[in-house]
Design a protein around this motif. Structure first.
Motif, PDB file in Angstrom:
ATOM      1  N   LYS A   1      -7.033 -31.233   4.100  1.00 22.59           N
ATOM      2  CA  LYS A   1      -6.350 -30.162   4.824  1.00 22.59           C
ATOM      3  C   LYS A   1      -7.365 -29.392   5.657  1.00 22.59           C
ATOM      4  O   LYS A   1      -8.350 -28.872   5.130  1.00 22.59           O
ATOM      5  CB  LYS A   1      -5.637 -29.221   3.846  1.00 22.59           C
TER       6      LYS A   1
ATOM      7  N   VAL B   1     -13.034 -35.965  14.187  1.00 22.11           N
ATOM      8  CA  VAL B   1     -12.000 -34.972  14.461  1.00 22.11           C
ATOM      9  C   VAL B   1     -12.632 -33.895  15.349  1.00 22.11           C
ATOM     10  O   VAL B   1     -13.764 -33.469  15.103  1.00 22.11           O
ATOM     11  CB  VAL B   1     -11.473 -34.322  13.162  1.00 22.11           C
TER      12      VAL B   1
ATOM     13  N   VAL C   1      -3.180 -34.312  17.909  1.00 28.29           N
ATOM     14  CA  VAL C   1      -2.455 -34.261  16.630  1.00 28.29           C
ATOM     15  C   VAL C   1      -1.250 -33.336  16.705  1.00 28.29           C
ATOM     16  O   VAL C   1      -0.172 -33.660  16.179  1.00 28.29           O
ATOM     17  CB  VAL C   1      -3.408 -33.817  15.498  1.00 28.29           C
TER      18      VAL C   1
ATOM     19  N   PRO D   1      -3.107 -38.250  10.298  1.00 21.83           N
ATOM     20  CA  PRO D   1      -2.355 -36.989  10.219  1.00 21.83           C
ATOM     21  C   PRO D   1      -1.003 -37.160   9.545  1.00 21.83           C
ATOM     22  O   PRO D   1      -0.232 -38.071   9.874  1.00 21.83           O
ATOM     23  CB  PRO D   1      -2.197 -36.582  11.689  1.00 21.83           C
ATOM     24  N   GLN D   2      -0.726 -36.250   8.598  1.00 29.27           N
ATOM     25  CA  GLN D   2       0.533 -36.288   7.853  1.00 29.27           C
ATOM     26  C   GLN D   2       1.447 -35.115   8.191  1.00 29.27           C
ATOM     27  O   GLN D   2       2.666 -35.213   8.082  1.00 29.27           O
ATOM     28  CB  GLN D   2       0.242 -36.282   6.344  1.00 29.27           C
TER      29      GLN D   2
ATOM     30  N   MET E   1       1.491 -30.943  10.475  1.00 23.68           N
ATOM     31  CA  MET E   1       0.823 -29.957  11.313  1.00 23.68           C
ATOM     32  C   MET E   1       1.642 -28.674  11.292  1.00 23.68           C
ATOM     33  O   MET E   1       2.859 -28.703  11.278  1.00 23.68           O
ATOM     34  CB  MET E   1       0.696 -30.485  12.748  1.00 23.68           C
TER      35      MET E   1
ATOM     36  N   ALA F   1      -3.670 -28.779   9.858  1.00 21.02           N
ATOM     37  CA  ALA F   1      -3.225 -30.175   9.782  1.00 21.02           C
ATOM     38  C   ALA F   1      -3.615 -30.759   8.439  1.00 21.02           C
ATOM     39  O   ALA F   1      -4.680 -30.450   7.901  1.00 21.02           O
ATOM     40  CB  ALA F   1      -3.831 -31.011  10.903  1.00 21.02           C
ATOM     41  N   THR F   2      -2.743 -31.594   7.893  1.00 19.34           N
ATOM     42  CA  THR F   2      -3.088 -32.361   6.705  1.00 19.34           C
ATOM     43  C   THR F   2      -3.245 -33.825   7.104  1.00 19.34           C
ATOM     44  O   THR F   2      -2.516 -34.319   7.979  1.00 19.34           O
ATOM     45  CB  THR F   2      -2.030 -32.235   5.601  1.00 19.34           C
ATOM     46  N   MET F   3      -4.194 -34.495   6.476  1.00 16.47           N
ATOM     47  CA  MET F   3      -4.468 -35.886   6.796  1.00 16.47           C
ATOM     48  C   MET F   3      -4.692 -36.669   5.509  1.00 16.47           C
ATOM     49  O   MET F   3      -5.075 -36.128   4.488  1.00 16.47           O
ATOM     50  CB  MET F   3      -5.721 -36.005   7.675  1.00 16.47           C
TER      51      MET F   3
END
Length: 268
Positions: A4, A151, A197, A241-242, A244, A264-266
């Motif tokens: 995160k 990133v 993203v 990315p999962q 945002m 953002a979570t990845m």
């Protein structure tokens, strides 16, 4: 691993350290990238950050202006800074995070550019354009685009898309949305095939902002925002990315920054 990441132009970290602590406590990111910290390295509130559980800190600061920092729960393998345009500005810091597969994280504060969008009469605008050209050259010179796990985040001070601003037509001659800035940002993106993203989760046809001016008496009612803050990933991470989130409510916090956090979570 789940990862995160948050990015936020804090507009003076010492003035708003309580808001940083609030964000860390409520959102619990693994890493927070800050821009416009406005302090030298030794004046950064390290004690407060470490008390919040973020032991690993990379700072590139200067007195009273600009400055960037990365605070993290994840150890760093390497910390680097890069100077752009020979100005001596503290506008970039990067870290190599100690995660499986490796991850390079770049944090930027691109020059705002002043008020007049003419590089012939406005040195600040000329500086901004030169800065983005140097970004393009730097990332364009990096090899293995398909393999680099990178990133890029920060206050890039450009709202590139039509719906990244409250009025495309009215802002075409306003710094941050002029065609020359947008073209240069697109060149930076193309230089390493960066993936936007935020727009992976919000269609380009929908309004999306991360900044609202202090000049508005009621920022929420006027809602004349711009998307100046960004999160990009390289093609090697395009599927990472999962989710945002733009933390819009942070603009209403007491003594708020004019920018809000983007999170953002990845899955790395």
């Amino acid at each position: 691993m789940n990862f995160k990441l948050a990015t936020w132009n804090i507009n003076s970290v010492r003035l708003r350290i309580n808001l940083v602590e609030k964000l860390l406590a409520e959102q619990n990111p693994d890493v927070l990238c800050l821009q416009e910290i406005k302090c030298i390295n030794d004046a950064f509130p390290l004690k407060d950050i470490r008390k919040a559980g973020y032991e690993h800190v990379a700072i590139n600061g200067q007195k009273g202006y600009h400055g960037v920092a990365i605070v993290s729960r994840i150890p760093f393998k390497k910390v680097e800074t890069k100077e752009f345009c020979g100005k001596g500005d503290a506008r970039h810091v990067s870290v190599e995070l100690d995660v499986p597969g490796g991850l390079k994280l770049h944090n930027f504060y691109v020059p705002a550019g002043g008020d007049e969008p003419d590089p012939e009469i406005n040195e600040k605008f000329a500086h901004k354009l030169a800065f983005m050209r140097e970004m393009t050259e730097w990332y364009g010179g990096m090899m293995k685009k398909s393999e680099n796990r990178m990133v890029l985040v920060g206050d890039l001070n450009v709202a590139p898309l039509e719906h990244d601003v409250w009025s495309h037509k009215q802002l075409l001659k306003v710094v941050s949305h002029t065609p020359i800035e947008v073209d240069l940002m697109n060149e930076v993106i193309a230089s390493h095939d960066w993936v936007d993203v935020m727009r992976r989760f919000v269609p380009e046809t929908e309004k999306l902002y991360s900044w609202w001016s202090y000049r508005a008496k009621d920022w929420a009612a006027a809602d004349r925002g711009r998307r100046l803050d960004h999160i990009w990933v390289t093609p090697a991470l395009k599927d990472a990315p999962q989710s945002m989130q733009v933390l819009r409510e942070a603009r209403g916090w007491e003594r708020a920054s004019d920018h809000v956090p983007v999170i953002a979570t990845m899955k790395l």
